[in-house]
Design a protein around this motif. Structure first.
Motif, PDB file in Angstrom:
ATOM      1  N   LEU A 103     -10.147  11.464   7.878  1.00  0.00           N
ATOM      2  CA  LEU A 103      -9.932  13.168   7.761  1.00  0.00           C
ATOM      3  C   LEU A 103      -8.745  13.662   6.729  1.00  0.00           C
ATOM      4  O   LEU A 103      -9.484  15.201   6.446  1.00  0.00           O
ATOM      5  N   ALA A 104      -8.326  13.813   6.611  1.00  0.00           N
ATOM      6  CA  ALA A 104      -7.602  13.802   4.943  1.00  0.00           C
ATOM      7  C   ALA A 104      -8.406  14.202   4.153  1.00  0.00           C
ATOM      8  O   ALA A 104      -8.458  14.928   3.317  1.00  0.00           O
ATOM      9  N   ALA A 105      -9.455  13.174   2.948  1.00  0.00           N
ATOM     10  CA  ALA A 105     -10.548  12.561   2.728  1.00  0.00           C
ATOM     11  C   ALA A 105     -10.903  13.993   2.695  1.00  0.00           C
ATOM     12  O   ALA A 105     -11.144  15.602   1.846  1.00  0.00           O
ATOM     13  N   LEU A 106     -11.257  14.179   3.616  1.00  0.00           N
ATOM     14  CA  LEU A 106     -12.298  15.197   4.208  1.00  0.00           C
ATOM     15  C   LEU A 106     -12.444  17.085   4.420  1.00  0.00           C
ATOM     16  O   LEU A 106     -12.185  17.760   2.714  1.00  0.00           O
ATOM     17  N   GLY A 107     -10.526  16.953   3.877  1.00  0.00           N
ATOM     18  CA  GLY A 107     -10.059  18.471   3.733  1.00  0.00           C
ATOM     19  C   GLY A 107      -9.573  18.529   2.197  1.00  0.00           C
ATOM     20  O   GLY A 107      -9.708  19.822   1.537  1.00  0.00           O
TER      21      GLY A 107
ATOM     22  N   ASN B  58       0.661  -1.663   0.163  1.00  0.00           N
ATOM     23  CA  ASN B  58       0.225   0.066   0.351  1.00  0.00           C
ATOM     24  C   ASN B  58       0.795   1.035  -0.127  1.00  0.00           C
ATOM     25  O   ASN B  58       0.699   2.593  -0.736  1.00  0.00           O
ATOM     26  N   LEU B  59       1.818   1.161   0.573  1.00  0.00           N
ATOM     27  CA  LEU B  59       2.453   2.662   0.428  1.00  0.00           C
ATOM     28  C   LEU B  59       3.436   2.315  -0.422  1.00  0.00           C
ATOM     29  O   LEU B  59       3.458   4.039  -0.905  1.00  0.00           O
ATOM     30  N   ARG B  60       4.067   1.272  -0.987  1.00  0.00           N
ATOM     31  CA  ARG B  60       4.325   1.576  -2.192  1.00  0.00           C
ATOM     32  C   ARG B  60       3.612   2.373  -3.636  1.00  0.00           C
ATOM     33  O   ARG B  60       4.007   3.243  -4.666  1.00  0.00           O
ATOM     34  N   ALA B  61       2.333   1.279  -3.454  1.00  0.00           N
ATOM     35  CA  ALA B  61       1.525   2.288  -4.226  1.00  0.00           C
ATOM     36  C   ALA B  61       1.375   3.980  -3.965  1.00  0.00           C
ATOM     37  O   ALA B  61       1.020   4.792  -4.941  1.00  0.00           O
ATOM     38  N   VAL B  62       0.810   4.450  -3.241  1.00  0.00           N
ATOM     39  CA  VAL B  62       1.182   5.774  -2.575  1.00  0.00           C
ATOM     40  C   VAL B  62       1.670   6.740  -2.780  1.00  0.00           C
ATOM     41  O   VAL B  62       2.215   7.538  -3.381  1.00  0.00           O
ATOM     42  N   ARG B  63       3.644   6.095  -2.784  1.00  0.00           N
ATOM     43  CA  ARG B  63       4.648   6.517  -3.219  1.00  0.00           C
ATOM     44  C   ARG B  63       4.221   6.785  -4.634  1.00  0.00           C
ATOM     45  O   ARG B  63       4.886   7.882  -5.231  1.00  0.00           O
ATOM     46  N   ALA B  64       3.927   5.791  -5.364  1.00  0.00           N
ATOM     47  CA  ALA B  64       3.863   5.773  -6.600  1.00  0.00           C
ATOM     48  C   ALA B  64       3.211   7.447  -7.145  1.00  0.00           C
ATOM     49  O   ALA B  64       3.612   7.643  -8.141  1.00  0.00           O
ATOM     50  N   SER B  65       1.713   7.042  -6.310  1.00  0.00           N
ATOM     51  CA  SER B  65       1.078   7.912  -6.837  1.00  0.00           C
ATOM     52  C   SER B  65       1.644   9.919  -6.803  1.00  0.00           C
ATOM     53  O   SER B  65       1.213  10.324  -7.193  1.00  0.00           O
TER      54      SER B  65
ATOM     55  N   MET C  29      -1.474  16.652  -3.790  1.00  0.00           N
ATOM     56  CA  MET C  29      -2.078  16.827  -2.588  1.00  0.00           C
ATOM     57  C   MET C  29      -2.691  15.657  -1.628  1.00  0.00           C
ATOM     58  O   MET C  29      -2.945  15.282  -0.894  1.00  0.00           O
ATOM     59  N   VAL C  30      -3.195  15.920  -2.546  1.00  0.00           N
ATOM     60  CA  VAL C  30      -4.715  13.894  -2.448  1.00  0.00           C
ATOM     61  C   VAL C  30      -3.543  13.330  -1.777  1.00  0.00           C
ATOM     62  O   VAL C  30      -3.544  11.939  -1.163  1.00  0.00           O
ATOM     63  N   SER C  31      -2.406  12.734  -2.745  1.00  0.00           N
ATOM     64  CA  SER C  31      -1.857  11.786  -2.317  1.00  0.00           C
ATOM     65  C   SER C  31      -0.481  11.768  -1.511  1.00  0.00           C
ATOM     66  O   SER C  31      -0.286  11.185  -0.964  1.00  0.00           O
ATOM     67  N   LEU C  32       0.133  12.928  -1.482  1.00  0.00           N
ATOM     68  CA  LEU C  32       1.094  13.271   0.324  1.00  0.00           C
ATOM     69  C   LEU C  32       0.098  12.560   1.160  1.00  0.00           C
ATOM     70  O   LEU C  32       0.423  12.194   2.384  1.00  0.00           O
ATOM     71  N   GLY C  33      -1.381  13.738   0.934  1.00  0.00           N
ATOM     72  CA  GLY C  33      -2.344  13.602   2.188  1.00  0.00           C
ATOM     73  C   GLY C  33      -2.379  11.784   2.616  1.00  0.00           C
ATOM     74  O   GLY C  33      -2.665  11.045   3.652  1.00  0.00           O
TER      75      GLY C  33
ATOM     76  N   LEU D 254       4.801  10.775  -6.986  1.00  0.00           N
ATOM     77  CA  LEU D 254       6.038  10.839  -7.351  1.00  0.00           C
ATOM     78  C   LEU D 254       5.364  10.928  -8.708  1.00  0.00           C
ATOM     79  O   LEU D 254       5.992  11.619 -10.550  1.00  0.00           O
ATOM     80  N   VAL D 255       4.015  10.396  -9.704  1.00  0.00           N
ATOM     81  CA  VAL D 255       3.533  10.863 -10.838  1.00  0.00           C
ATOM     82  C   VAL D 255       3.286  11.493 -11.031  1.00  0.00           C
ATOM     83  O   VAL D 255       3.087  12.785 -12.148  1.00  0.00           O
ATOM     84  N   ALA D 256       2.181  12.439  -9.488  1.00  0.00           N
ATOM     85  CA  ALA D 256       1.722  13.812  -9.717  1.00  0.00           C
ATOM     86  C   ALA D 256       2.975  14.450 -10.309  1.00  0.00           C
ATOM     87  O   ALA D 256       2.250  15.529  -9.983  1.00  0.00           O
ATOM     88  N   ALA D 257       3.360  14.993  -9.283  1.00  0.00           N
ATOM     89  CA  ALA D 257       4.919  15.780  -8.859  1.00  0.00           C
ATOM     90  C   ALA D 257       5.716  15.798 -10.340  1.00  0.00           C
ATOM     91  O   ALA D 257       5.450  16.784 -11.191  1.00  0.00           O
ATOM     92  N   ILE D 258       5.928  14.975 -10.650  1.00  0.00           N
ATOM     93  CA  ILE D 258       6.285  14.838 -12.782  1.00  0.00           C
ATOM     94  C   ILE D 258       5.203  15.986 -13.702  1.00  0.00           C
ATOM     95  O   ILE D 258       4.854  16.439 -14.198  1.00  0.00           O
ATOM     96  N   LEU D 259       3.810  15.163 -13.221  1.00  0.00           N
ATOM     97  CA  LEU D 259       2.471  15.603 -14.059  1.00  0.00           C
ATOM     98  C   LEU D 259       2.714  17.631 -13.577  1.00  0.00           C
ATOM     99  O   LEU D 259       2.257  18.449 -14.871  1.00  0.00           O
ATOM    100  N   VAL D 260       2.676  17.380 -12.419  1.00  0.00           N
ATOM    101  CA  VAL D 260       2.483  19.267 -12.114  1.00  0.00           C
ATOM    102  C   VAL D 260       3.803  20.149 -13.273  1.00  0.00           C
ATOM    103  O   VAL D 260       3.424  21.147 -13.296  1.00  0.00           O
ATOM    104  N   ALA D 261       4.858  18.981 -12.597  1.00  0.00           N
ATOM    105  CA  ALA D 261       5.873  20.185 -13.580  1.00  0.00           C
ATOM    106  C   ALA D 261       5.769  20.478 -15.513  1.00  0.00           C
ATOM    107  O   ALA D 261       6.003  21.184 -15.988  1.00  0.00           O
ATOM    108  N   ALA D 262       5.021  18.784 -15.519  1.00  0.00           N
ATOM    109  CA  ALA D 262       5.223  19.412 -17.081  1.00  0.00           C
ATOM    110  C   ALA D 262       4.398  19.942 -17.492  1.00  0.00           C
ATOM    111  O   ALA D 262       4.155  20.507 -18.783  1.00  0.00           O
ATOM    112  N   LYS D 263       3.024  20.031 -16.941  1.00  0.00           N
ATOM    113  CA  LYS D 263       1.702  20.739 -16.960  1.00  0.00           C
ATOM    114  C   LYS D 263       1.649  22.305 -17.340  1.00  0.00           C
ATOM    115  O   LYS D 263       1.340  22.919 -17.482  1.00  0.00           O
ATOM    116  N   LEU D 264       2.432  22.358 -15.890  1.00  0.00           N
ATOM    117  CA  LEU D 264       3.123  23.786 -15.906  1.00  0.00           C
ATOM    118  C   LEU D 264       3.624  24.766 -16.432  1.00  0.00           C
ATOM    119  O   LEU D 264       3.360  25.143 -17.096  1.00  0.00           O
TER     120      LEU D 264
END
Length: 286
Positions: free
Chosen positions: A79-83, A7-14, A49-53, A16-26
């Motif tokens: 709590l994280a999901a609600l925020g 589970n931790l590896r799957a969330v960490r992968a998300s 943000m969701v993946s980090l949370g 990493l992917v989100a960080a790459i996509l933010v930079a590319a789309k910016l």
């Protein structure tokens, strides 16, 4: 590998992917000025943000029970999901407002080919992540990974929409289509946020497990040899955990060891089908 580590590896992968996509789309938004790309950028920023949370919540939720949290820490996920729901709704409103303003005064796009290349990269990375999360979720049944997978699966639609908008602008000069697709992406963000928020709220309010799980537990109990019956089956959800409490009826003339073994067999059978469950069984003599 244990379920927690998967589970931790799957969330960490998300993350990493989100960080790459933010930079590319910016970069893509800066060179194209496309609101459809901006909507996808905002979605990826929220994904990060969701993946980090989710990463923080999964790590915290895996902490063992202690004196102050006898049932564990799994509600941190809710709590994280609600925020995150609030942030997503604000972002969707901002994108929709910008799209409506541009519809009244369309602005030309630029360097559409570069934007298309970045969005194609986004689709490829997102599809790969969803495939990996699907495999992990099948092994562990973790609700956080399942929710993250569903969220990234939904991201494929606005990413493909941005490619369509950029392609239409490049081939036909249809710049207005960009704003229309951005409005659709904003609506999808809002619907997804409300769904996530509703699920988190239900869990924080101790909502019962789904009907099919309750029926499944009842079916398991009915098939345990030596069990005369059961009553007071109660469940509640908290993050990725489901708490199951029930009273079982066992022959009062059995030895304590034999009665305990019947209850233990029921406990094992429930966990085999629902590994995310925390089970408490009370034995009543009949």
């Amino acid at each position: 590998m244990s379920a927690d580590r998967l589970n931790l590896r799957a969330v960490r992968a998300s993350v990493l992917v989100a960080a790459i996509l933010v930079a590319a789309k910016l970069w893509a938004y800066g060179v194209t000025g496309s609101l459809a790309v901006a909507a996808s950028l905002a979605d990826s920023g929220l994904d990060l943000m969701v993946s980090l949370g989710g990463l923080a919540a999964v790590r915290y939720a895996q902490r063992p029970p202690d004196d102050d949290h006898a049932f564990g820490h799994s509600s941190a996920e809710d709590l994280a999901a609600l925020g995150q729901c609030v942030f997503i709704l604000v972002s969707a409103a901002a994108i929709a407002m910008a799209a409506l303003l541009r519809l009244g005064d369309p602005a030309p796009l630029a360097r559409e080919s570069a934007g298309i290349a970045v969005m194609a990269l986004s689709v490829a990375l997102t599809a790969g992540l969803v495939a990996y999360q699907t495999r992990v979720a099948r092994q562990t049944g973790n609700r956080v990974v399942l929710a993250d997978r569903l969220h990234y699966l939904g991201d494929l639609v606005p990413n493909l929409g941005a490619i369509v908008a950029l392609g239409a602008s490049l081939a036909f000069g249809l710049g207005a289509l960009d704003s229309v697709i951005a409005l659709g992406a904003a609506a999808m963000l809002a619907v997804g946020a409300l769904r996530i928020g509703a699920g988190a709220w239900d869990a924080l309010m101790d909502r019962a497990a789904p009907d099919e799980m309750i029926a499944g537990v009842a079916e398991i109990a009915a098939g345990i040899e030596g069990l005369r019956g059961f009553h007071d089956l109660k469940t509640r959800t908290a993050g990725s955990r489901v708490f199951v409490n029930l009273h079982v009826e066992i022959d009062g003339d059995l030895t304590l060891r034999d009665a305990h073994e019947i209850g233990a067999e029921l406990h094992r059978a429930i966990l085999r089908r629902y590994p995310q469950a925390q089970v408490i069984i009370h034995k009543d003599p009949v």
